[in-house]
Motif scaffolding. Structure first.
Motif: not given
Ligand SMILES: Cc1ncc(C[n+]2csc(CCOP(=O)(O)OP(=O)(O)O)c2C)c(N)n1
Ligand SMILES: [Mg+2]
Lengths: 414, 346
Positions: A56, A60-61, A64-65, A67-69, A90-91, A94, B124-125
């Motif tokens: 990444v 931050h990303s 975030s990656v 979280q998506g996972g 921030e993430p 969350r 990214a998510m």
């Protein structure tokens, strides 16, 4: 069978993620976590780890990656330090409010300014109320073991909270020592595949994750989150027992006690200073001071009852803090410990702040802390908060009334 | 008016406001079938496309709180119909989240898996979601963002650019209403020069936004991703063809930049959305193009462009423009278009 190797903290963490079979990872380099990213990359390159490692463009990303996972059912891993954690905030907050069981190595470091890249704990303690479980380690072995344990805690249906496995930058991340790497088959038995369904985005079973939520519903949600955090105490203990039975190693669950059985005074430590404290305690016991140690292994949830029980016969408490609170100009462990006693009568307690920005918490300093704590236990006066290196500590004078002890302590005072 | 003092304007613009000239009136003598037969062909195509999409299920939950005449909501509805149920949808904070497209009070806003990313981590998510599904052999799932210009060109730009560079296989659709509308019309990185917004007011010292907006679709094309397109919900057949192409991409990101008229924020009558959108294309202000295999192509040729003043006069956010401003704007539009035509020849 497992094997034995010499691993620094970062490599031990990478092994932990490998053994836990994390299949989606993302991380962004920052001192002192950087080698962890490189180890992960080489593990993936060599096929040691079967995972997607997403390179990444920021922390931050990275989170975030992950979280998506998790929303797609992955077991995920990342690590960061200091400014990286700040960018990630921030993430980060969350992750806990969405109840995502992500495990992250937090290689603790001082925060700027002044500009620094060295060790400290300010980054991790600052986010202690962002809803993550925080496990603090003392050795490479504990880092590896705790990361595997962390998934079992995080993914427990009664918990579903993210876990930070914290270890002091440099003093642990870069210090190599003997580590037993457990057998993968045994770890698989301990930690089955993840089955995270509460936030699963799957076209075969469509749900909306995190729609706009009005206050009363949010209140209920937050209450459940706090309850889960409290519940995790029990799960952490269970996981500790299971680990002990399967792998024969134990670090205490929430707190780790050292020579507390007959102790009259106690040190309280968080992270790497505990290692030095063990040696100092052994030495001071030779001088007749009955000192023990409580290492706070889990800072969140805070083991208040457990600590209170351990301190029951203690006459004075000395706290070593590698961090500060801006609320009262004292360390965070000290501040948290004050809540342990609530309205109850508490033994005198004093705080020692040191090890900031990569400076060492030395053997000499810890011995001074023990001597001063003993002095307070005997009814002596001392300032509540002492900054190692800034405040002049005259141990000789402290004990000058008692010639006998003064002699005994020769060579100890600083 | 409220445009001059920066105070929130609560006038109901569902009727034609003073100074806004209606566009494409039926009795417009200029607008004859003979002259603009191609437009009628467009309408025919649009009709055909609507016939097609009304045969498939509307995947947005019924009932949302979008403003009357919202271009983006129309586009979102159509987008989901085309994407179909094998889709995971991310809607970051912004108007589409605000209208309840993710959900509200425990209810789901769509009939497909849908979620709120942060304003700034959508790409990214989605990358994380797609990576995991590819690992599980379910890479056929459309993993899609429907994000505003703020969530795309400003706060979300870093994660979008990173994901594009890494070749994440996601579909990213930006609906560009040229401001932060959900928070009440503040400037964004794509707000065009001279636009009135609450943070770029028209006053004694100011004349709307003083800077030009970012050219997001061109920036994304410069990331060399497999597919980039501009689109406009007033040209639905064109958008749908592009979305279908985007869905076929398997070797990286596809990006669609959707022009999105906003009656509330730009101040034009709510029944004029489609027409305002058409003027944006017919004036050559926002040409419809696509970028594929390294080549740019116009997907819709305007035979005779209309003067930019017709566009600016169709809404009140430009009502303070002077003759001089208009001349400069016209020059810019024509120069950009000429440059783009040259680019198409490469
Ligand atoms: C980090 C962060 N900062 C600010 C906000 C507040 N916020 C919510 S929506 C929004 C504007 C979004 O604008 P855009 O992406 O253009 O979408 P639109 O509202 O126009 O549909 C802002 C600034 C936020 N959600 N997150
Ligand atoms: Mg917008």
């Amino acid at each position: 069978m497992g094997k034995v190797d010499v691993l620094n903290g970062n490599k031990a963490a990478a092994w932990g993620a490998k053994l836990a079979r994390a299949d989606l990872m993302a991380a962004y380099p920052i001192t002192p976590q950087t080698p962890l990213v490189e180890y992960l990359a080489s593990f993936v390159a060599d096929g040691v780890i079967d995972a997607d490692l997403v390179e990444v463009e920021s922390e931050h990303s990275a989170l975030s990656v992950l979280q998506g996972g998790v929303l797609a059912g992955a077991r995920t891993f990342t690590g960061t330090s200091s400014q990286g954690l700040a960018l990630m905030y921030e993430p980060y907050i969350r992750t806990s409010t969405m109840r995502l069981p992500i495990v992250m190595a937090l290689v603790t470091r001082e925060v700027i300014s002044p500009q620094t890249v060295w060790g400290g704990q300010q980054d991790a303690v600052t986010v202690r109320d962002a809803g993550w479980i925080q496990i603090w380690c003392e050795s490479s072995q504990e880092i590896l073991d705790s990361i595997v344990q962390a998934y079992k805690i995080a993914e427990n249906k009664d918990v579903l909270l993210p876990v930070n496995v914290c270890y002091d930058g440099f003093s642990l991340s870069h210090m190599a020592e003997r580590v037993e790497i457990p057998d993968q088959k045994l770890v698989d038995q301990f930690l089955p595949k993840p089955n995270i369904t509460h936030v699963k985005l799957d076209p075969n079973n469509p749900i909306a994750v995190d729609p706009l939520t009005p206050g009363p519903m949010l209140t209920e949600f937050r209450h459940k989150q706090v309850t889960a955090m409290h519940m995790s105490k029990k799960i952490i203990e269970e996981v500790r027992q299971e680990w002990l039975e399967m792998f024969g190693r134990d670090y205490g669950g929430l707190i780790d006690l050292y020579r507390m059985e007959d102790a009259e005074i106690a040190l309280v430590c968080l992270g790497s200073p505990a290692g030095t404290a063990r040696v100092a305690i052994d030495e001071m016991r030779n001088h007749g001071i009955k000192v023990g140690m409580i290492r706070i292994r889990v800072l969140r949830p805070f083991p208040d009852e457990e600590i209170r029980k351990a301190l029951v016969n203690i006459k004075a408490i000395g706290v070593i803090d590698r961090n500060v609170s801006f609320a009262k100009g004292m360390g965070i462990s000290f501040l948290e410990l004050k809540t342990v006693f609530g309205g109850l009568k508490m033994p005198p307690m004093i705080d020692f702040i040191g090890g900031l920005g990569g400076s060492d918490v030395t053997m000499e300093q810890i011995k001074q802390a023990i001597v001063i704590t003993q002095h307070v236990a005997e009814g002596g006066e001392f300032q509540e908060v002492t900054w190692f290196g800034l405040d002049k500590i005259d141990v000789e004078t402290l004990f000058s009334m008692d010639k006998d002890r003064s002699l005994k302590l020769k060579g100890v005072s600083g | 008016m409220g445009v001059n003092d920066g105070i929130r304007d609560n006038t109901n613009y569902s009727t034609i406001p003073e100074g806004a000239r209606p566009t494409l009136e039926k009795n417009d003598a200029f607008f004859t079938k003979k002259r603009f037969g191609f437009i009628f062909n467009e309408e025919k195509k649009t009709k055909e496309v609507y016939k097609e999409i009304t045969k498939v299920q509307d995947l947005l939950s019924p009932g949302n709180s979008a403003c009357l005449g919202c271009h983006a909501e129309l586009a979102l509805r159509t987008t989901l119909r085309i994407l179909g149920p094998n889709t995971i949808l991310a809607i970051p904070p912004g108007c589409m989240g605000g209208i309840g497209a993710v959900g509200f009070n425990g209810g789901a806003g769509a009939k497909i898996p849908v979620f709120f990313p942060l304003l700034d981590n959508t790409a990214a998510m989605l990358a994380g979601i797609k990576r995991k599904y590819i690992r599980e052999g379910r890479g056929d799932i459309n993993v899609v963002a429907f994000a505003g210009d703020g969530g795309t060109a400003d706060a979300g730009f870093q994660s979008l650019s990173g994901a594009a560079e890494r070749g994440e296989n996601i579909i990213y659709i930006c609906y560009d209403n040229e401001a932060y509308m959900n928070t009440g019309v503040q400037r964004s990185g794509t707000t065009p020069k001279w636009s009135w917004t609450q943070t770029t007011p028209v006053g004694e010292q100011t004349h709307g936004k003083s800077q030009k907006g970012k050219d997001m679709p061109m920036i994304m094309a410069q990331h060399n991703i497999p597919y980039v397109a501009t689109a406009n919900p007033s040209y639905m057949h064109d958008y749908i063809a592009k979305l279908k192409k985007a869905m076929k991409v398997k070797n990286g990101m596809s990006y669609i930049h959707l022009y999105s008229g906003c009656p509330t924020g730009w101040k034009f009558p709510t029944e004029k959305t489609i027409e305002v959108g058409k003027l944006a294309v017919e004036t050559n202000l926002y040409p419809l193009w696509e970028y594929e295999d390294g080549k740019f192509r116009l997907t819709y040729e305007v035979l005779k462009r209309r003067p930019i003043s017709e566009y600016t006069e169709s809404m009140q956010k430009y009502s303070h423009l002077t003759e001089q401003n208009l001349a400069e704007l016209q020059q810019n539009v024509d120069a950009n278009y000429k440059r783009f035509k040259k680019l198409c020849k490469i």
